[in-house]
Motif scaffolding. Structure first.
Motif, short mmCIF file in Angstrom:
data_model
loop_
_atom_site.label_atom_id
_atom_site.label_comp_id
_atom_site.label_asym_id
_atom_site.label_seq_id
_atom_site.Cartn_x
_atom_site.Cartn_y
_atom_site.Cartn_z
N ILE A 87 -20.86 -12.66 -9.54
CA ILE A 87 -20.67 -14.10 -9.31
C ILE A 87 -19.33 -14.28 -8.60
CG2 ILE A 87 -20.42 -16.37 -10.36
CD1 ILE A 87 -22.05 -15.33 -12.73
N SER A 88 -19.37 -14.85 -7.40
CA SER A 88 -18.16 -15.00 -6.58
C SER A 88 -17.96 -16.46 -6.20
CB SER A 88 -18.25 -14.12 -5.34
OG SER A 88 -19.47 -14.33 -4.66
N CYS A 89 -16.74 -16.77 -5.73
CA CYS A 89 -16.38 -18.17 -5.47
C CYS A 89 -16.87 -18.68 -4.13
CB CYS A 89 -14.87 -18.34 -5.57
SG CYS A 89 -13.92 -17.66 -4.17
N GLY A 90 -16.99 -17.79 -3.13
CA GLY A 90 -17.48 -18.19 -1.82
C GLY A 90 -16.43 -18.65 -0.83
N HIS A 91 -15.15 -18.79 -1.27
CA HIS A 91 -14.16 -19.32 -0.32
C HIS A 91 -12.84 -18.54 -0.27
CE1 HIS A 91 -12.11 -21.07 -3.80
NE2 HIS A 91 -13.27 -21.58 -4.18
N CYS A 92 -12.63 -17.55 -1.16
CA CYS A 92 -11.39 -16.76 -1.08
C CYS A 92 -11.49 -15.78 0.09
CB CYS A 92 -11.16 -16.01 -2.38
SG CYS A 92 -12.38 -14.69 -2.70
N PRO A 100 -17.97 -10.43 -1.12
CA PRO A 100 -17.85 -11.21 -2.36
C PRO A 100 -17.78 -10.36 -3.62
CG PRO A 100 -20.10 -11.28 -1.52
CD PRO A 100 -19.26 -10.63 -0.45
N ASN A 101 -18.13 -9.08 -3.54
CA ASN A 101 -18.07 -8.22 -4.71
C ASN A 101 -16.64 -7.92 -5.15
OD1 ASN A 101 -18.19 -6.78 -2.18
ND2 ASN A 101 -18.21 -4.88 -3.33
N VAL A 102 -15.65 -8.27 -4.34
CA VAL A 102 -14.24 -8.17 -4.76
C VAL A 102 -13.57 -9.53 -4.64
CG1 VAL A 102 -13.89 -5.71 -4.44
CG2 VAL A 102 -13.68 -7.20 -2.46
N CYS A 103 -14.33 -10.57 -4.90
CA CYS A 103 -13.82 -11.94 -4.94
C CYS A 103 -12.58 -12.00 -5.84
CB CYS A 103 -14.91 -12.85 -5.48
SG CYS A 103 -14.41 -14.53 -5.88
N THR A 104 -11.62 -12.83 -5.46
CA THR A 104 -10.37 -12.91 -6.25
C THR A 104 -10.59 -13.54 -7.62
OG1 THR A 104 -9.83 -15.00 -5.17
CG2 THR A 104 -8.90 -12.99 -4.21
N THR A 105 -11.67 -14.29 -7.79
CA THR A 105 -12.00 -14.86 -9.11
C THR A 105 -13.36 -14.34 -9.59
OG1 THR A 105 -12.94 -16.84 -8.05
CG2 THR A 105 -10.63 -16.93 -8.74
N LEU A 106 -13.65 -13.10 -9.25
CA LEU A 106 -14.94 -12.48 -9.57
C LEU A 106 -15.28 -12.59 -11.05
CD1 LEU A 106 -17.24 -10.48 -8.57
CD2 LEU A 106 -15.74 -8.66 -9.39
N GLU A 107 -16.54 -12.88 -11.31
CA GLU A 107 -17.08 -12.78 -12.66
C GLU A 107 -18.31 -11.89 -12.60
OE1 GLU A 107 -17.85 -16.72 -14.19
OE2 GLU A 107 -15.92 -16.68 -15.23
N VAL A 108 -18.52 -11.12 -13.65
CA VAL A 108 -19.67 -10.24 -13.76
C VAL A 108 -20.45 -10.62 -15.02
CG1 VAL A 108 -20.49 -7.86 -13.93
CG2 VAL A 108 -18.44 -8.38 -12.58
N ILE A 109 -21.74 -10.89 -14.83
CA ILE A 109 -22.60 -11.18 -15.97
C ILE A 109 -22.63 -9.96 -16.88
CG2 ILE A 109 -24.97 -11.67 -16.67
CD1 ILE A 109 -25.28 -13.14 -13.94
N GLY A 110 -22.39 -10.18 -18.16
CA GLY A 110 -22.33 -9.09 -19.12
C GLY A 110 -20.93 -8.57 -19.35
N VAL A 111 -19.97 -9.09 -18.57
CA VAL A 111 -18.56 -8.70 -18.74
C VAL A 111 -17.72 -9.96 -18.98
CG1 VAL A 111 -16.56 -7.54 -17.74
CG2 VAL A 111 -18.86 -6.67 -17.28
N HIS A 112 -17.65 -10.81 -17.94
CA HIS A 112 -16.86 -12.03 -18.05
C HIS A 112 -17.63 -13.15 -18.73
CE1 HIS A 112 -15.25 -9.78 -14.57
NE2 HIS A 112 -14.08 -10.24 -14.96
#
Length: 340
Positions: A87-92, A100-112
């Motif tokens: 899950i990425s923000c789309g604008h960083c 997007p896999n290294v998005c600065t506010t990245l979230e991962v389902i099952g982790v974050h």
């Protein structure tokens, strides 16, 4: 409903939790199958710096749409889906340049946020992928690990005729092997220290398998490549101390793909990197690789069920954790049947 909840390091159980609701832009998935990943084990052991407890883990899963939230289009109740956990923000900056896999506010389902080891999970509709008609939900639960393989191979930019050396024949190493073969890399060398894993690698198409304790891997690789070295090296062992050997066996202009999250420093001999003009690339998660992997599975070029060594009902998932902890040589992918 039932969920596999990790309350603190080494404190986990099948618990009763409330069924989540699909918020606007989300869909509620009735989970059918989910795979236990090495990163799930890191969370259980308290070795993942990104997780906050309590957490319902699981990022490899597939299921059926149970409900959709407001504003969701192209997804309907009853659709069979698998889920991209990124899950990425789309604008960083990384998102703007297509990473997007290294998005600065990245979230991962099952982790974050809570993941797929529960009977129902709410996820962003944008992260859902419809399944090809003949692909089973059990196989679809394993799309995600193949996206890891697709991503690292893409980062290494293979050329026609390239050889590939894979360090580590665990699940990720085996997915890299299968993905490489599906993408036309004919000669893959795999090294590990567990005989059972090397036997599976050979069954899945490795041209050569090398036992890291019984053989001189460096000398053998150089002999197999007429002294030239290997242009592609994937580090699926994720052991920092192996990097110097990788640098030595890499061919000039070679590319090394690194996947490990260890904070332990690696010895990097700059001379080896510069004289050969080597490229070292990190690879994290996947960058929109789900459609590619689904197509390869649908056309039979990938066989995800070949990775499965154990299938367990949801209530026995803690037994699967214990096995992976104490007898990892006996297991490849442990697949949990949750709602199928």
């Amino acid at each position: 409903m039932k969920a596999f909840q990790v309350s603190a390091p080494l404190d986990y159980r099948i618990a009763e939790v409330e069924v989540p609701k699909a918020a606007p832009g989300e869909a509620l998935v009735r989970v059918a199958f989910a795979g236990i990943c090495g990163s799930d084990m890191h969370i259980i052991h308290g070795d993942n710096a990104f997780v906050r407890f309590p957490r319902i883990t699981g990022h490899e899963f597939a299921g059926v749409i149970e409900a959709v939230g407001e504003g969701v289009e192209d997804i309907a109740v009853g659709d069979r889906v698998c889920i991209d956990p990124v899950i990425s923000c789309g604008h960083c900056y990384p998102c703007r340049i297509g990473r997007p896999n290294v998005c600065t506010t990245l979230e991962v389902i099952g982790v974050h946020r809570n993941g797929g080891f529960e009977e129902h999970v709410a996820v962003p509709a944008a992260n859902l992928h419809h399944l090809p008609e003949h692909l089973g939900l059990d196989a679809a639960a394993l799309v995600e690990p193949y996206t890891i393989a697709a991503n690292v191979l893409d980062r290494m930019q293979p050329h026609p005729g390239d050889r590939l050396l894979v360090f580590g024949a665990g699940v990720i190493g085996l997915t890299i092997l299968q993905m490489a073969r599906a993408k036309g890399i004919e000669e893959v060398i795999v090294t590990d220290v567990i005989d059972e894993r090397l036997a599976v690698a050979q069954e899945l198409g490795a041209r050569h398998v090398l036992h890291g304790r019984d053989q001189d891997v460096e000398q053998t690789v150089l002999e197999l490549t007429e002294g030239e070295g290997v242009p592609l090296i994937a580090d699926a062992a994720c052991v920092p101390s192996l990097l110097p050997q990788m640098l030595r066996v890499a061919s000039p202009a070679g590319r090394i793909g690194l996947l490990g999250f260890s904070p332990t420093p690696s010895d990097l001999v700059q001379l080896e990197v510069i004289k050969k003009e080597l490229t070292l690339v990190g690879s994290r998660l996947n960058n929109r690789k789900f459609p590619e992997v689904l197509e390869l599975m649908a056309t039979g070029r990938l066989d995800p069920l070949a990775l499965v060594s154990h299938r367990l009902p949801f209530d026995e998932m803690p037994d699967g954790i214990e096995m992976l902890d104490h007898h990892p040589e006996k297991a490849r992918k442990v697949l949990i049947q949750i709602g199928a």
